[in-house]
Structure formats: C-alpha cells, structure tokens
Write an enzyme that holds these catalytic residues in place. Structure first.
Site, short mmCIF file in Angstrom:
data_model
loop_
_atom_site.label_atom_id
_atom_site.label_comp_id
_atom_site.label_asym_id
_atom_site.label_seq_id
_atom_site.Cartn_x
_atom_site.Cartn_y
_atom_site.Cartn_z
N SER A 120 0.68 -1.22 -0.02
CA SER A 120 0.04 0.08 0.09
C SER A 120 0.76 1.44 -0.15
O SER A 120 1.94 1.14 0.45
CB SER A 120 -0.95 0.15 1.42
OG SER A 120 -0.14 0.37 2.42
N ASP A 121 0.34 2.40 -0.58
CA ASP A 121 0.97 3.49 -0.12
C ASP A 121 0.67 3.90 1.47
O ASP A 121 0.13 3.30 2.05
CB ASP A 121 0.17 4.76 -0.79
CG ASP A 121 1.08 5.98 -1.07
OD1 ASP A 121 2.12 6.04 -0.43
OD2 ASP A 121 0.66 6.83 -2.03
N TRP A 122 1.53 4.88 1.68
CA TRP A 122 1.57 5.07 3.31
C TRP A 122 0.20 5.34 3.78
O TRP A 122 -0.50 6.38 3.52
CB TRP A 122 2.55 6.17 3.53
CG TRP A 122 2.80 6.55 4.89
CD1 TRP A 122 2.07 7.24 5.90
CD2 TRP A 122 3.69 5.97 5.59
NE1 TRP A 122 2.46 7.46 7.09
CE2 TRP A 122 3.59 6.69 6.82
CE3 TRP A 122 4.55 5.11 5.68
CZ2 TRP A 122 4.47 6.27 8.21
CZ3 TRP A 122 5.70 4.92 6.52
CH2 TRP A 122 5.40 5.38 7.97
#
Length: 799
Positions: A247-249
């Site tokens: 995932s992105d942050w």
C-alpha cells in the site's frame, strides 16, 4: 557499451533457467511452510528500523530461516532515506529526454545508491500520467502520454533492478492529483483507464518489476488498495504479475484487503517519536491480521500467498543467499549521469534571433537574477525531496564559464527568506530551540500588518522535525526538510491584526525553528534592484521557479509570488532577457513575447548548475522536448472549467474527458497551447524526408530520412503520430503518439531512421469485448518534431 548499461541489459531480464526457477519455488515453499504465523505476518507490514526510527522503512526478516532484514526508501529522483544522496533531475526532465538509454542509466544510479546506502527496495518510479496541469506531483512522473511514460518507466525499472534492488511501480492506479488524494473517488470508464492510465503499469510488469504500490484514491467506488479487479484480475490474471503489492503510506483500507490482492501494508499512525521498543504497529496487517487468521476470518492460505509473493522476489534478487556485499557509493559517476539527464531533458522553448548560446568572449556584463540562481533548486518537495551531496549555484558556474572575459552582476529579484518579523509579532519571536522529544504548540500570538498585499511567510527548521504555521485558523504553511531548508509561501494579507500559531514535532534530537517574512515593501525593493542591474547589463538571465510538492496541488499555472512581475520588468529594462525555468510542470508566461529566450531545465538535480551553464553557453545543445503540453492559460485545458474533473465534486472526480487528455484535448478543441506536446528547439536544425510506412508482424515500421541542416551537432526526437481508424465507432484522437526515436547527428549528417509503431498502438480498448481491438482501414501517419510540427505524412492500410 558502458558498464552500467551492460549490467542493465544483462541483469534485468530476470529470466532464469527452468530448473533454477523450480528450485527457487521449492525453496520459497519450504520457507513458507516452516514460518510461524507471527513470522509470516511480520513480512506483511513495514515498520521502522530500530536503529534509525525516522528514516528507513524496515522489515525485520526471519533470522532463524535466513530471511534477511529489508529496508525501503522513497526514490523517484534520489534515495531520500539518507543524507546526503545523489540528487538526480526530476523524473519529468527524464521524460522530456525521450531517451530510453538515459533512463536506464538514471535507474542504475538509483539502484546503486540504494544498495550502497543499505536500501533493498526503491519506491520508484512513479508512472501516473499527467492529467491535471497543476497537480503537485507532476514533477515525479514522466509525461502526459502513456507511450512516453511506458517506455521511460520500463527502462528506469530495468536500470534500478540491474543493481540488485527491487523497484516499485507506483501509484496503481488513477492517482493524478493531490487534492483530497486520500479519499477522492475516481470515476473512470474502462476504455479511458485502459488506454491512458494503465499502459505504463503493464509496461512495468513486462520489464520485470518486483513490486507495485497501490494508491490512496478509490476507483469507481472501491479503494485502489482493496480493489480485487485491479490487484488480482488485471494485474495478476491478465498481466501475469509475479511480484507483490504494497500500500501507499496508510492507504491499506482494511485487513480484508489482503483477500483482494494487497500483500503488504506500508505506514504507521503515530504521535511524536516512534518508540524503538514499544513502537506503534501497522493498523490492518499486524496484530489485526494475525487475529483474523486465528479466528478463521482470513484463511491461512491467503497469508501464505502474500508471503510467497514477497519471498519469491527475494529469491529472484539473490536476497535469500546470505549477506550480499554492498558496493561503495559512486558520487562522481552518479553526478555525471545527473548532468547528462539535466542536459538531455532540458527544453529550449524560445530562442528569438538566436540569442542563445551566449559567447563568453562577447557576453559583456551579464545580470543574473533570481533566488534559484543563488540557492539551486535541485528537487521538488515532499517525499521525493533529496538533500544532495553538493550543488553549485548557477551564478557561480556562469561566472566561472565567463572566465574573466565579462562581468556577472547578481541580484535576488524575489527574496524568499526575508527577515525577522520584529515588533509586528506579539509576543516577540524570531527563533527558538526545542528539546528532543518535543511535540506540541511552539508559538501563539498576533501578527500586525500595516499594508495590505502579498507577503512571504517563511519558516526555517532543523532536519528530522516538522512544523505547521497557521494564519487566522485557515491558511497553513508546512515546514519540514522535505519542503527545503526554508519553507516560504506567498500569502495575501489584509491590513490589520492576524492570528498566527505554530505547532511542531521533532523526531530525532532537538530542533530549532525560526520565523521570518518578506513584506511588500521589501519585495518591491528587491525587484527595483534587479531592474537596475538588468539595465546596466548586455544580457539579463532570470531564473524563476515554482514550488511543486506532494500533499497539495498548485493553485494556478502562474509562477508563485511576484516572479511574473519581476520578469516583465526585467524584460522592459533589457531587451536581451533570457529566462531559465526551474519548474516541475507547465506554467503560464504572460511575459513570453517580451523575452528573447526561455530555457526550461525543470528541477535539474545536483549537477543542474553545471548543466544549465553548459546549455546557456553552447557547450551542450538542448535536445529535450516537452513531454506535457503547456496551456496558454488556466482556462484552456482538459480539466479547466469542469470542477467534476478537478478537483472533484462531492468527493468524486470524474474523468469525463475520456481519452482526451493533454494534446489530444487541444487537437479536438482546436485550442492553441502556449507550447505543444513534443516541442523543443535546438541550436541546430533538422529536415525530415518523406516517410514510408510498412506493415510488419510487430506493428508498422515507419522509415524516413533525417538530416542535420544546421551548423553544429545535435539530437532530434523524431515523433511518429497515428491517425484515427475510419472503421472504429467510438471517439478517437485526431492523432496519437505511436512511437519515437532520439537521433544524434553531426553537422550535415543524414540518416535513415526507422520507428516501430507497435501493434498495441493500432488498437483501442473495446469495452463490450473486454479486449484490445484492431483499428482497421487506411490510417494517416505523421512524422515530425512535435505534435504541432509534423511536416511529413503518409498513410498505411491496417487489416
């Protein structure tokens, strides 16, 4: 062949003999079988490195099984987890080079830097297409056209992975703006998604990329990081992606997202300093995932699959074979590549009366103006911000190049840092040190303004800390190392008293915060001094910049602050005015007709000053072309006047323009841009011969003669555009880029050039059939130097 390129070609293919693949698969299967549930879960969420909790993104590995620790870092134009690092030019400069070989070298520098700094996964490249001209992260990607983005991204991935580092294709998918990026719901039809946004990601899979990063936004109502159709049906079933998806942050939407195809969670919610002992953990893929498996809510086999995907890539990259020696840094070699990219991606937009290149012997007095001529703008802001090993000031390299044969007179023109606010602040404040571990309010008071107008509010902060300046409860200025040494923002203030508050957090050690401003009076004084210097010079060279950044989109295409006013007044004072752009994307230029030359060097990296000087004085010949259209104004582009397209209405962003983004929209609307896609001048000239198009198994081969008709060597990016199919009944672009070739020619040299238009370029996405459909019939083929300068034309019958 250079060593870096040779390594890229030899190592990136990632094709291993069948027996080796079988052996690796068996080894991975045995490791998964022997791992405990806790050990498996530990591979599925990143945490902080206990030794450096605020820098590296960290996986602890499983030492008893020989699974190593892993570290990751952002890295679109340099490895950001360490200081210093080689600051390469912004990816938009690389895209504007249209140079696959250069992209491979760029990637190899990122890969070697990562390995040397102990990084195993480089979170690069970003490959979302440019859809919104003012989007904050346009500088981190390559182009508005998927053909360019696909080729440059694939070459960079090969370069990164040639050094034994796993690349990361991001942000999958339709992540084209910063406004409301964590919640916006992108409404996009299947054809638009397939033809404009997804091709670069498919190209990344073909290049063997080891990992993907899914984006914050929703796609047609479903979070991208929990979208089974994107992560499983398209990415894996259709494209045969064998790596893993993170995932992105903080973008993982739920624990059940693992069932949709998300393998790993990135991001930790924390306040203050992450405690190395009792550190916070990931929200969904840590304890929550373990408990879901123990309760039977998530199948053990689902976790095993995610772990297997990660371990398979570690096996491919040799990371399961014990400690690997790390190479030393190659700062000299990386800086040379940085300069080559800065020169190769620089775009000469205007050169009236051939005022460029300058001649040192006859240049006379040169007025050099602008803050980025003194404090070089090497990078954009946000997670891609790189603190370079070193970066010369352009004013110094220009002075050195003059070699005493002329005078260089510098003036700032637009002051960014300012001076203490003094008595205007109550209570008084200039700067203060805060202890290690501090988190909370830093200042609260009032700012009294005697004159309405445009002010610059500037905050300075030591590394490993963040602060937020808030004016009147609504206007915020973020202060952090990722926004430069001094975060400086123009703000319109009315006369009177304004509330000002500052809060902040330090992550390592103490921090020092300072507060300053530039008043309208001081700003006028800086412009007046610059105008006086320009009047006394033979040539004025004005450096201007924008402030593209992650987390927000630019409010308009105009240069920030008073820079447009500055350039206009300089041009009025000196008819030989040259403007150097340090920008991350398209800007407007209300002063364009008043200046003689405009050289766009983007954010040129740590060798930017040397590259810019070589270009200004003709030691290098500009060879870049715009990989995005520059609109004439804020009212004339694909998303202008359509709030549902940008920034969105009611939490939804609608791609109602369909496939008509960038130059395709300008063609359809018969609108004239400031500068078209593919535009770029040279210090020489080129002539195109009549093209011949031939159908081949792989697509269409377009051949033509290209001749250098000028007085010096140079390179031309020959572009091939394909017209619409008469047999297709869905809306089509008038023409679309189908292939290109960067060709270097000596003075007077002539060469036969062949550009392959791949079979995919002949097809459109047939939504009803759910497949790529051939656009048959007689189709026009254009060849030339930009999307609006296509002197040669032919046709091809497609059956």
């Amino acid at each position: 062949m250079g060593l870096v390129l040779a390594c890229a070609l030899a190592l990136v293919a990632q094709v291993t003999p069948a027996t080796a693949q079988q052996s690796g698969a068996s080894r991975v299967a045995e490791l998964v079988r022997r791992m405990t549930l806790a050990e498996k879960v530990s591979m599925l969420h990143w945490t902080f490195n206990p030794q450096t909790p605020a820098s590296n993104i960290y996986l602890p590995g499983v030492a008893r099984l020989g699974i190593p620790e892993l570290r990751a870092s952002d890295g679109p134009n340099g490895i950001t987890a360490v200081r210093p690092a080689i600051a390469l030019p912004a990816p938009i400069a690389l895209g504007s080079s249209f140079d696959d070989e250069l992209a491979g070298r760029y990637g190899a520098v990122l890969g070697r830097e990562a390995r040397a700094h102990g990084i195993d996964v480089a979170l690069a490249p970003m490959m979302n297409n440019i859809r919104v001209p003012t989007a904050g992260r346009n500088y981190e990607t390559f182009a508005e056209d998927p053909v360019v983005t696909s080729r440059i991204a694939a070459a960079e991935i090969r370069g990164i992975q040639s050094q034994g580092v796993i690349a990361n294709a991001k942000h999958f998918a339709a992540n084209n703006q910063e406004t409301d990026r964590m919640s916006i719901d992108v409404q996009v039809d299947e054809r638009t998604l397939r033809e404009t946004e997804l091709p670069p990601f498919e190209s990344a899979v073909r290049a063997g990329v080891g990992s993907f990063m899914c984006s914050y936004n929703k796609v047609n109502g479903t979070p991208a990081c929990g979208d089974r159709r994107l992560l499983t049906e398209i990415l894996r079933a259709q494209w045969d992606f064998r790596g893993w998806v993170m995932s992105d942050w903080l973008a993982a939407p739920s624990t059940s997202a693992i069932e949709a195809g998300l393998d790993q969670e990135l991001g930790i919610r924390f306040e203050g300093i992450p405690d190395p002992v009792n550190k916070p953990e990931a929200t969904h893929f840590a304890t929550a995932l373990r408990k879901a498996v123990e309760s039977g809510a998530i199948a053990q086999s689902t976790v095993d699959t995610a772990v297997r995907r990660i371990l398979t890539q570690l096996e491919i990259f040799g990371m399961l074979n014990g400690a690997r020696p790390r190479p030393p840094r190659d700062v000299a070699g990386g800086t040379k590549v940085a300069r080559d990219v800065a020169e190769g991606g620089a775009v000469l937009l205007r050169n009236n009366d051939s005022v460029l290149p300058l001649a040192p012997g006859t240049a006379g007095e040169v007025a050099v103006i602008g803050p980025t001529a003194r404090e070089p703008k090497v990078s954009g802001f946000g997670s891609a911000y790189v603190r370079p090993d070193s970066a010369s000031a352009p004013v110094d390299t220009i002075r050195d190049r003059m070699g005493g044969k002329g005078k260089v007179n510098y003036r700032v023109g637009e002051e960014l840092r300012g001076e203490p606010m003094g008595a205007a602040l109550s209570p008084a404040f200039s700067s203060k040190e805060y202890p290690s571990g501090f988190s909370g309010p830093m200042y609260s008071g009032t700012l009294t303004v005697s004159e309405a107008g445009l002010y610059r509010i500037a905050g300075g902060l030591t590394p490993d800390a963040v602060a937020t300046i808030t004016l009147d409860g609504t206007k915020t200025i973020e202060v952090s190392e990722v926004y430069g040494e001094v975060s400086s923002a123009p703000v319109h203030l009315s006369a009177g008293t304004h509330r000002i508050e500052v809060t902040g957090t330090t992550y390592k050690g103490s921090m020092t915060f300072s507060l300053s401003w530039v008043t309208p009076g001081k700003a006028r004084q800086a412009i007046d001094e610059a105008v006086a210097a320009a009047k006394g010079a033979k040539t004025a060279v004005v450096f201007v910049h924008d402030d593209s950044s992650e987390n927000w989109d630019r409010p308009s295409l105009a240069l920030p602050g008073r820079q447009d006013e500055l350039v206009a007044k300089i041009a009025e004072a000196n008819p030989r005015t040259v403007v150097v752009l340090n920008v991350g994307g398209a800007i407007t230029m209300p002063w364009l007709s008043s200046v003689e030359a405009v050289l766009n060097t983007w954010y040129p990296g740590q060798a930017g000053a040397e590259a810019t000087t070589r270009l200004l004085f003709g030691d290098a010949n500009p060879g870049g072309k715009l990989s995005q259209t520059f609109p004439a104004d804020d009212r004339t582009h694909a998303v202008a006047g359509h709030p549902e397209r940008f920034p969105g209405v009611g939490g939804k962003q609608v791609y109602s323009e369909g496939i008509f983004t960038g130059y395709r929209w300008f063609d359809r609307e018969k609108a004239t841009p400031l500068f078209p896609f593919g535009h770029g001048l040279s210090y020489t000239s080129f002539e195109y011969g009549a093209p011949v198009a031939k159908r081949v198994r792989a697509g269409v081969e377009v051949s033509f003669t290209l001749r250098n008709t000028g007085a010096r060597a140079g390179s031309e990016i020959a572009q091939v555009y394909l017209g619409a199919s008469p047999d297709v009944r869905v809306p089509q672009a008038e023409k679309a880029l189908a292939g290109y070739e960067k060709v270097s020619l000596r003075q007077g040299e002539r060469r036969r050039v062949t550009v392959l238009v791949p079979d995919r370029a002949l097809r459109h996405w047939d939504t009803r059939a759910g497949a790529w459909s051939l656009g048959t019939g007689t189709r026009s083929v254009w060849v030339g130097g930009s999307s609006s300068a296509l002197p040669s034309r032919t046709a091809i019958r497609v059956d």
